[in-house]
Design an enzyme around this catalytic site. Structure first.
Site, short mmCIF file in Angstrom:
data_model
loop_
_atom_site.label_atom_id
_atom_site.label_comp_id
_atom_site.label_asym_id
_atom_site.label_seq_id
_atom_site.Cartn_x
_atom_site.Cartn_y
_atom_site.Cartn_z
N ASP A 151 0.68 -1.22 -0.03
CA ASP A 151 -0.02 -0.06 0.04
C ASP A 151 0.93 1.14 0.03
O ASP A 151 1.51 1.46 0.91
CB ASP A 151 -0.83 -0.05 1.34
CG ASP A 151 -2.06 -1.05 1.27
OD1 ASP A 151 -1.72 -2.40 0.68
OD2 ASP A 151 -2.89 -1.06 1.46
N LYS A 214 -6.95 3.40 -3.30
CA LYS A 214 -7.26 3.10 -2.15
C LYS A 214 -7.51 4.61 -1.45
O LYS A 214 -6.84 5.59 -1.79
CB LYS A 214 -6.43 2.46 -1.01
CG LYS A 214 -6.55 2.45 0.37
CD LYS A 214 -5.48 1.58 1.13
CE LYS A 214 -5.54 1.83 2.48
NZ LYS A 214 -4.10 1.27 3.24
N LYS A 250 -10.11 0.17 -2.47
CA LYS A 250 -9.91 -0.03 -1.12
C LYS A 250 -10.64 1.13 -0.26
O LYS A 250 -9.55 2.07 -0.21
CB LYS A 250 -8.83 -0.53 -0.67
CG LYS A 250 -8.56 -0.89 0.71
CD LYS A 250 -7.00 -1.30 1.17
CE LYS A 250 -6.90 -1.46 2.60
NZ LYS A 250 -5.44 -1.91 2.93
#
Length: 314
Positions: A151, A214, A250
């Site tokens: 991430d 995300k 996400k």
């Protein structure tokens, strides 16, 4: 299992468009106002939320023991009597466990044999204000420790200043550093000022090869919100229509209740379709949410709510 890697496409800022905030907020509000899921249907949606959850600890006082405890919860997210009461043949499990790079090896060892992937934040999380070579080195370190998902955080100043080529090049370099690991690009939407910026950053991240986009680090003043999620989902839909490439989504930060899990899944169902309601294309970045989901499932099975101390902490 996460979806196959996204392939990068050339930078194209002609695809940007302005986003009408009031209209987006009305649409997001209507999504949750028009739906009410009860009974066995609610239980099924909550079980799906567990399967799509990145169980996360990103605290300054993380220890190996805390990470092992989190991994134990990922392996057995529900009490045995709830699993039996739901008539499940197998214990469900979470989509991944997300930790800092220095905790990856501990998580990999704790999850050995389960098939649950370890995700690691990297690139100077949460601010990302480090020299690029150090951010790339951190990615390579986490992958070398066994992380299967990375991430990354973007440089918000590139978005705020409209430096699209710099943003594209940065994300493309990070994707290359990830090697075999899948990359989730954290846009830190609470820092991007407008939904139009969120849309533009989403398109750039996908063009540069992000496998997921995300919302947040969880450390911004404002984290995942449904209007932001709607904007990003429509960017995913537009990118897929333009290129044929499929990218996951996400949301993370600020999600604490089972109701939140239902709302985000409803957004995915309405805007992207059933294919995005699986861990390969959808993740919920959360930990405290799992406790409320377990509480609601216990109520479904027994007809009563258990005291919080009866459920193991995530």
């Amino acid at each position: 299992m996460i979806h196959p890697h996204n392939s990068a496409t050339p930078l194209d800022i002609a695809v940007f468009h302005s986003v009408n905030r009031p209209a987006t907020e009305r649409r997001a509000a209507s999504l949750i106002a028009r739906r009410s899921i009860k009974g066995a249907y609610q239980a099924a949606w909550l079980l799906n939320a567990i399967a799509c959850m990145d169980l996360t600890t990103l605290a300054g006082d993380d220890t190996p023991d805390r990470v092992r405890r989190l991994c134990a919860k990922a392996r057995r997210p529900l009490a045995d009597h709830i699993v039996a009461g739901l008539g499940l043949a197998d214990m469900p499990r979470t989509g991944a466990v997300c930790v800092y790079p220095t905790m990856v090896a501990t998580a990999v060892a704790a999850l050995n044999g389960t098939g649950i992937p370890v995700a690691s934040v990297a690139t100077g999380f949460p601010a990302g204000l480090m020299p690029l070579d150090l951010r790339l080195a951190e990615i390579r370190y986490a992958v070398g420790q066994g992380a299967q998902e990375i991430d990354i955080v973007i440089t918000r100043a590139h978005v705020l200043g409209g430096h699209w080529s710099a943003l594209y090049d940065e994300i493309a370099a990070m994707k290359d550093a990830c090697g075999p690991a899948h990359m989730k690009a954290i846009l830190a939407t609470g820092d991007l000022a407008t939904l139009s910026n969120v849309y533009a950053a989403s398109r750039i991240a996908m063009q540069a090869g992000a496998d997921f986009i995300k919302t947040s680090t969880g450390k911004e003043g404002v984290n995942a919100t449904l209007p932001v999620g709607l904007t990003m989902c429509r960017a995913i839909r537009d990118h897929h229509a333009a290129t044929g490439h499929i990218v996951g989504f996400k949301p993370a930060g600020g999600m604490k209740t089972a109701k939140d899990a239902l709302n985000w899944q409803m957004l995915m169902r309405e805007e992207l379709g059933r294919d995005w309601l699986r861990p390969g294309l959808f993740r919920l970045g959360a930990s405290s949410m799992l406790a409320d989901i377990e509480r609601q499932l216990e109520h479904h099975v027994t007809g009563r709510y258990a005291a919080s101390h009866r459920h193991a902490l995530a």
